[in-house]
Scaffold this active site. Structure first.
Site, PDB file in Angstrom:
ATOM      1  N   MET A   1       0.818  -1.209   0.000  1.00 51.27           N
ATOM      2  CA  MET A   1       0.000   0.000   0.000  1.00 51.27           C
ATOM      3  C   MET A   1       0.856   1.265   0.000  1.00 51.27           C
ATOM      4  O   MET A   1       2.066   1.220   0.199  1.00 51.27           O
ATOM      5  CB  MET A   1      -0.930  -0.013   1.212  1.00 51.27           C
ATOM      6  CG  MET A   1      -1.923  -1.164   1.229  1.00 51.27           C
ATOM      7  SD  MET A   1      -2.994  -1.170   2.689  1.00 51.27           S
ATOM      8  CE  MET A   1      -3.975   0.310   2.399  1.00 51.27           C
ATOM      9  N   HIS A   2       0.189   2.395  -0.192  1.00 48.10           N
ATOM     10  CA  HIS A   2       0.707   3.744   0.063  1.00 48.10           C
ATOM     11  C   HIS A   2       1.716   4.258  -0.961  1.00 48.10           C
ATOM     12  O   HIS A   2       2.056   5.437  -0.937  1.00 48.10           O
ATOM     13  CB  HIS A   2       1.346   3.851   1.455  1.00 48.10           C
ATOM     14  CG  HIS A   2       0.575   3.229   2.559  1.00 48.10           C
ATOM     15  ND1 HIS A   2      -0.749   3.523   2.792  1.00 48.10           N
ATOM     16  CD2 HIS A   2       0.950   2.321   3.504  1.00 48.10           C
ATOM     17  CE1 HIS A   2      -1.160   2.819   3.842  1.00 48.10           C
ATOM     18  NE2 HIS A   2      -0.165   2.086   4.281  1.00 48.10           N
TER      19      HIS A   2
ATOM     20  N   ASP B   1      -2.587  -5.095   0.477  1.00 45.95           N
ATOM     21  CA  ASP B   1      -2.042  -6.402   0.840  1.00 45.95           C
ATOM     22  C   ASP B   1      -2.716  -7.011   2.062  1.00 45.95           C
ATOM     23  O   ASP B   1      -3.042  -8.205   2.079  1.00 45.95           O
ATOM     24  CB  ASP B   1      -0.526  -6.331   1.030  1.00 45.95           C
ATOM     25  CG  ASP B   1      -0.069  -5.183   1.921  1.00 45.95           C
ATOM     26  OD1 ASP B   1      -0.921  -4.457   2.486  1.00 45.95           O
ATOM     27  OD2 ASP B   1       1.153  -4.998   2.049  1.00 45.95           O
TER      28      ASP B   1
END
Length: 478
Positions: A76-77, A232
């Site tokens: 992520m991110h 995830d």
């Protein structure tokens, strides 16, 4: 048949399942991370495509003429910046990159961010990274036409569509997490526009179809559906059937996660607990996140010149914690400290501290960080009734026994097999292609259960109190 692709930090994994959710084939490709400056962490998006081509090619050897759906999961991110021609403008700034801590603090000082997103603006989130780019790389910021999360760059390659899902988008600081939509207020406050964002779908929804040229290349038919997928941890939640209130899992991967599903939206940003959308409609989840779990053990393995599996192989039965403490803050920490500057430490080293004692201290330090996450979740009202363990670190019975004892809760281990992000993504691909719902996200068969050692609970409680005091002192130095 259905494929799940999980884009991790250290590698991309793919699994192929049938309608009965039996795993037919698996494949993986390694990835590397570059760290050009202190606190920086980057990857080249083209490397993900190369890895995906390798994995899809390996799965194609099984025969993909019956392929109906593909699901995506990923780290992520990350910030993938594209120009108007879809060219990548710079390496992706990853989830564990802390360069934007100043920009994160600035955004977090605006009360609208916590109120609308339901979360602290952490340095690793996507929004502050774009502000950092605007300040330090203005020519790149000016050319940015689209911002995609890592797995969604794979989707662009697969489908030609700019799409993300709710669970991954919730980690950007741009999403109204309760309303499950981009927030124009938060976008404007961070110098972004809605037209720079991908379209949003639910994780089990349809995001597009596999490009005909790729379908032909890998031996698939026409009309292969690509699901929204998930971040995830949300995808791992689908994989292990953690989709209802009271269900939880602990993941001991590069980072550490304590993940609990919720039927409703109940944010508490001040706790530094992540409150995100789940990969299923009308569900959410909460996470306590630590930045170094197995990564801490791997760091210690490199320091000692001994492989991680060998460090833990001869530890024997669980021992009460000793005098040596380890604080696993190798690159900052999220829950509950929200401190990008804090760094790790060994405390209480003595002549009697040998390699085994130091290894136990590393495992205990991560265990106590997981307990901090459990306490932070409990403070928001989230109660855990059932706990599964996943990730590479779950191969250590010693570590799981420590977690069970520190949390005073049994830890369940699934039967052999990978029920993580790739399997969850494949399930989401099945849902999108067939219209199936959450009923297929069943928990795996449990191989065994590791119970807490009640005689050592008090020792772990007392050492955790020492750990918290030491963490407070270290945090005060940064």
């Amino acid at each position: 048949m259905y494929i799940g692709l999980d884009l991790g930090t250290s590698g991309l994994k793919g699994v192929l399942i049938n309608d009965d959710q039996t795993v037919l084939a698996e494949a993986s490709a390694p990835l590397t991370v570059t760290r050009p400056a202190d606190g920086w962490s980057e990857q080249a998006p083209q490397d993900w495509i190369t890895a995906a081509e390798h994995v899809m090619g390996k799965l194609a050897a099984y025969g993909l003429s019956g392929l109906r759906g593909i699901g995506l999961s990923g780290q992520m991110h990350g910030a993938v910046l594209l120009d108007a021609s879809d060219a990548v403008l710079r390496p992706c700034i990853l989830w564990n990159d802390t360069r934007a801590h100043g920009e994160a603090a600035m955004l977090d000082a605006n009360p609208q961010f916590r109120a609308i997103s339901g979360n602290v603006v952490f340095p690793g989130f996507t929004a502050p990274k774009l502000l950092w780019v605007a300040k330090h790389e203005p020519e790149i910021f000016a050319k940015t036409a689209k911002v995609l999360l890592p797995k969604d760059y794979l989707r662009l390659w697969l489908t030609g569509e700019y799409v993300s899902d709710m669970s991954d988008a919730a980690g950007t600081s741009w999403l109204d997490t309760g309303a499950r939509d981009w927030s124009d207020v938060l976008l404007v406050a961070s110098r972004m526009r809605r037209d720079q964002m991908p379209r949003l779908v639910e994780g089990s929804g349809v995001s597009g179809q596999l490009r005909p040229q790729l379908a032909a290349r890998f031996g698939a038919g026409a009309g292969v559906i690509v699901a929204g997928g998930g971040g995830d941890n949300a995808a791992s939640g689908i994989g292990v059937g953690v989709v209802k209130t009271g269900q939880a899992f602990v993941s001991l991967g590069t980072s550490g996660v304590l993940f609990a599903a919720n039927d409703g939206y109940q944010p508490d940003a001040a706790s530094a607990v992540h409150t995100f959308c789940h990969a299923l409609p009308d569900t959410w989840h909460q996470m306590g996140v630590i930045l170094a779990a197995s990564d801490a053990l791997n760091w210690f393995a490199r320091l000692t010149g001994v492989q991680a599996k060998d460090l833990t192989a001869d530890l024997g039965t669980l021992k009460a914690p000793g005098k040596t403490l380890f604080l696993p803050y190798l690159g900052g920490e999220r829950t509950p400290l929200n401190d990008a500057s804090i760094r790790g430490a060994f405390i209480g080293l003595e002549h009697a501290t040998d390699r085994a004692a130091a290894t136990r201290a590393v495992l205990e330090g991560v265990t106590f960080a997981i307990r901090d996450c459990r306490d932070a979740l409990a403070a928001t009202g989230t109660q855990i009734q059932s706990l599964l363990a996943v990730g590479g670190g779950s191969r250590s019975d010693y570590w799981l026994q420590a977690i069970a004892t520190a949390l005073d809760m049994p830890v369940k281990l699934p039967v052999s097999g990978d029920y993580g992000g790739a399997f969850g993504a494949a399930r989401l691909g099945l849902m999108a292609a067939t219209g199936a719902g959450a009923e297929i996200a069943t928990p795996p068969q449990i191989a065994r259960e590791i119970d807490p050692i009640s005689a050592q609970t008090a020792d772990f409680d007392a050492t955790h109190a020492r750990y918290r005091e030491a963490a407070s002192r270290i945090s005060g130095l940064t």
